[in-house]
Scaffold this motif. Structure first.
Motif, mmCIF file in Angstrom:
data_model
loop_
_atom_site.group_PDB
_atom_site.id
_atom_site.type_symbol
_atom_site.label_atom_id
_atom_site.label_comp_id
_atom_site.label_asym_id
_atom_site.label_seq_id
_atom_site.Cartn_x
_atom_site.Cartn_y
_atom_site.Cartn_z
ATOM 1 N N PRO A 34 -5.392 32.815 -43.729
ATOM 2 C CA PRO A 34 -6.430 33.792 -42.642
ATOM 3 C C PRO A 34 -7.497 33.407 -43.422
ATOM 4 O O PRO A 34 -8.072 34.315 -42.459
ATOM 5 N N GLU A 35 -8.238 32.380 -43.773
ATOM 6 C CA GLU A 35 -9.643 32.631 -44.111
ATOM 7 C C GLU A 35 -10.401 32.698 -43.302
ATOM 8 O O GLU A 35 -11.475 33.293 -42.758
ATOM 9 N N ALA A 36 -10.054 31.419 -42.017
ATOM 10 C CA ALA A 36 -11.372 32.069 -40.942
ATOM 11 C C ALA A 36 -10.863 33.208 -39.605
ATOM 12 O O ALA A 36 -11.739 33.002 -39.264
ATOM 13 N N GLY A 37 -10.360 33.330 -39.588
ATOM 14 C CA GLY A 37 -9.481 34.931 -39.197
ATOM 15 C C GLY A 37 -10.566 36.076 -40.100
ATOM 16 O O GLY A 37 -11.154 36.941 -38.735
ATOM 17 N N GLN A 71 -17.877 37.362 -49.286
ATOM 18 C CA GLN A 71 -16.153 37.313 -49.729
ATOM 19 C C GLN A 71 -16.094 36.257 -49.339
ATOM 20 O O GLN A 71 -15.335 35.407 -49.338
ATOM 21 N N ALA A 72 -15.555 36.227 -47.747
ATOM 22 C CA ALA A 72 -15.385 35.978 -45.950
ATOM 23 C C ALA A 72 -15.557 34.183 -46.832
ATOM 24 O O ALA A 72 -14.861 33.303 -47.138
ATOM 25 N N VAL A 73 -17.117 34.150 -47.137
ATOM 26 C CA VAL A 73 -16.967 32.667 -47.020
ATOM 27 C C VAL A 73 -16.822 32.051 -48.203
ATOM 28 O O VAL A 73 -16.593 30.456 -48.524
ATOM 29 N N PRO A 101 -4.625 36.688 -31.953
ATOM 30 C CA PRO A 101 -3.899 36.071 -32.687
ATOM 31 C C PRO A 101 -3.240 35.075 -32.589
ATOM 32 O O PRO A 101 -2.592 34.475 -33.472
ATOM 33 N N ASN A 102 -3.637 34.637 -31.852
ATOM 34 C CA ASN A 102 -3.742 32.348 -31.646
ATOM 35 C C ASN A 102 -4.762 31.884 -32.076
ATOM 36 O O ASN A 102 -4.039 30.862 -32.334
ATOM 37 N N LEU A 103 -5.632 32.455 -32.760
ATOM 38 C CA LEU A 103 -6.268 31.275 -34.390
ATOM 39 C C LEU A 103 -5.106 30.388 -35.002
ATOM 40 O O LEU A 103 -4.879 31.280 -35.646
ATOM 41 N N VAL A 104 -5.451 29.278 -34.974
ATOM 42 C CA VAL A 104 -4.695 28.918 -36.462
ATOM 43 C C VAL A 104 -5.717 28.394 -36.964
ATOM 44 O O VAL A 104 -5.406 27.582 -38.377
ATOM 45 N N GLY A 105 -7.155 28.047 -36.665
ATOM 46 C CA GLY A 105 -8.007 27.533 -38.279
ATOM 47 C C GLY A 105 -9.818 27.526 -36.632
ATOM 48 O O GLY A 105 -9.707 27.823 -35.747
ATOM 49 N N GLN A 162 -14.358 28.557 -48.870
ATOM 50 C CA GLN A 162 -14.869 27.089 -49.314
ATOM 51 C C GLN A 162 -14.035 26.094 -50.154
ATOM 52 O O GLN A 162 -13.933 25.495 -50.705
ATOM 53 N N LYS A 163 -12.741 27.748 -50.629
ATOM 54 C CA LYS A 163 -11.718 27.322 -51.550
ATOM 55 C C LYS A 163 -10.997 26.373 -50.834
ATOM 56 O O LYS A 163 -9.928 25.855 -51.488
ATOM 57 N N VAL A 164 -10.857 26.638 -49.338
ATOM 58 C CA VAL A 164 -9.530 25.947 -48.509
ATOM 59 C C VAL A 164 -10.590 25.202 -47.727
ATOM 60 O O VAL A 164 -9.405 24.503 -46.769
ATOM 61 N N LEU A 165 -11.417 24.192 -47.160
ATOM 62 C CA LEU A 165 -12.005 24.329 -46.908
ATOM 63 C C LEU A 165 -11.717 22.376 -47.051
ATOM 64 O O LEU A 165 -11.776 22.311 -48.269
ATOM 65 N N GLN A 166 -11.165 22.172 -45.849
ATOM 66 C CA GLN A 166 -10.875 20.441 -46.255
ATOM 67 C C GLN A 166 -11.640 19.816 -45.155
ATOM 68 O O GLN A 166 -11.567 19.494 -44.361
ATOM 69 N N PRO A 167 -12.291 18.994 -46.119
ATOM 70 C CA PRO A 167 -13.634 18.125 -44.920
ATOM 71 C C PRO A 167 -13.197 16.316 -44.942
ATOM 72 O O PRO A 167 -12.042 16.433 -45.434
#
Length: 296
Positions: A78-81, A42-44, A93-97, A48-53
């Motif tokens: 938040p998808e990366a987290g 589900q996370a993957v 909490p500091n993760l931005v991507g 995939q929907k927000v992945l910016q290649p």
């Protein structure tokens, strides 16, 4: 479409096999592995929907922009987290991507932003790499009792993987050390390359995580990512400081001066044992030789 497929297969393969290796009775292990694999899937799908290649330029909030190179993709929060948590990565909490490969490579780059800190770079002009290495070794040894209490492996610093390089003009730093488990082989486990881009009231940290045997080959990737991250006007190192910022020496990003400074070897393993195991299995999984790897 092919890149997204490879990306999804790559991430699912990483974590699913690791989940199946959780300790415990076989039936409980299989149930837990299946549950975690479903959460990961589900996370993957969300990633995939927000992945910016790449190649592309993406905004990191209103503070900076990042050049995403060909062969990589950026995943925002938040998808990366969510994916990191599903893969066993500790909450940050500091993760931005994150940056992930869109081909069958074995690295991940975590991007963090920390505010309220300004670095004095005067000492970086004259620092001695061997002195820094000795301090890093001592700091790592001092941190081992705390790692043992957290159930993490003890570490030792052997040598520089990337000697510390500070670019005074761009206000960037990159370094990495050969830091295996204490008494272990240098090419076992994972390796990290640390990159920093300094602003006037904060900084970005880019941590490349890869199998230790391969991490040296990914130094050019780390270098290009650090060079491609630029603060926007008003947040650059040379811009005026508007608020209050704690002043630290640049060397504190290499050798710790405070236990809460996560950009040091006090938290050098960027993930827990599950993530480390997962990264180590990537090559074996993709090559269809996972059983041989598990017998080693």
């Amino acid at each position: 479409m092919f890149a997204s497929y490879v990306f999804a297969r790559h991430l699912l393969a990483i974590a699913t096999v690791a989940f199946l290796l959780l300790p415990g009775p076989a039936s409980a292990q299989e149930d837990e592995g299946a549950r975690k694999a479903q959460v990961l899937q589900q996370a993957v799908e969300a990633m995939q929907k927000v992945l910016q290649p790449g190649p592309a330029v993406t905004a990191l909030g209103d503070r900076a922009t990042l050049k995403v190179p060909q062969g990589a993709g950026f995943v925002r929060q938040p998808e990366a987290g969510v994916w990191a948590s599903a893969s066993g990565y500790p909450g940050d909490p500091n993760l931005v991507g994150m940056l992930v490969p869109t081909s069958e490579q074995n690295w991940v780059v975590f991007i963090d932003y920390r505010s309220g800190v300004r670095f004095d770079d005067d000492e970086a002009r004259n620092w001695n790499a061997e002195d820094l290495l000795a301090r890093l070794k001592a700091a790592t040894e001092e941190g081992n009792p705390a790692r043992e209490k957290r159930g993490e492996p003890q570490l030792e610093v052997r040598d520089w993987l990337v000697r510390p390089r500070y670019d005074e003009g761009q206000h960037t730093l990159i370094w990495g050390a050969n830091t295996p488990e204490k008494g272990g082989e240098a090419d076992e486990g994972t390796g990290n390359i640390h990159g920093y881009v300094l602003g006037n009231e904060g900084y970005f940290e880019l941590t490349l995580v890869s199998p230790a045997a391969e991490v040296a080959s990914h130094v050019p990737i780390a270098q290009s990512l650090v060079a491609g991250l630029q603060f926007t006007a008003g947040h650059r190192y040379q811009d005026a400081v508007n608020g209050q910022a704690e002043v630290r020496p640049v060397t504190s990003l290499i050798t710790p001066t405070s236990p809460d400074l996560r950009a040091t070897v006090l938290a050098y393993l960027k993930a827990n044992w599950l993530w480390l195991l997962a990264v180590l299995l990537v090559l074996a999984i993709l090559a269809g030789s996972a059983l041989r790897a598990l017998r080693r």
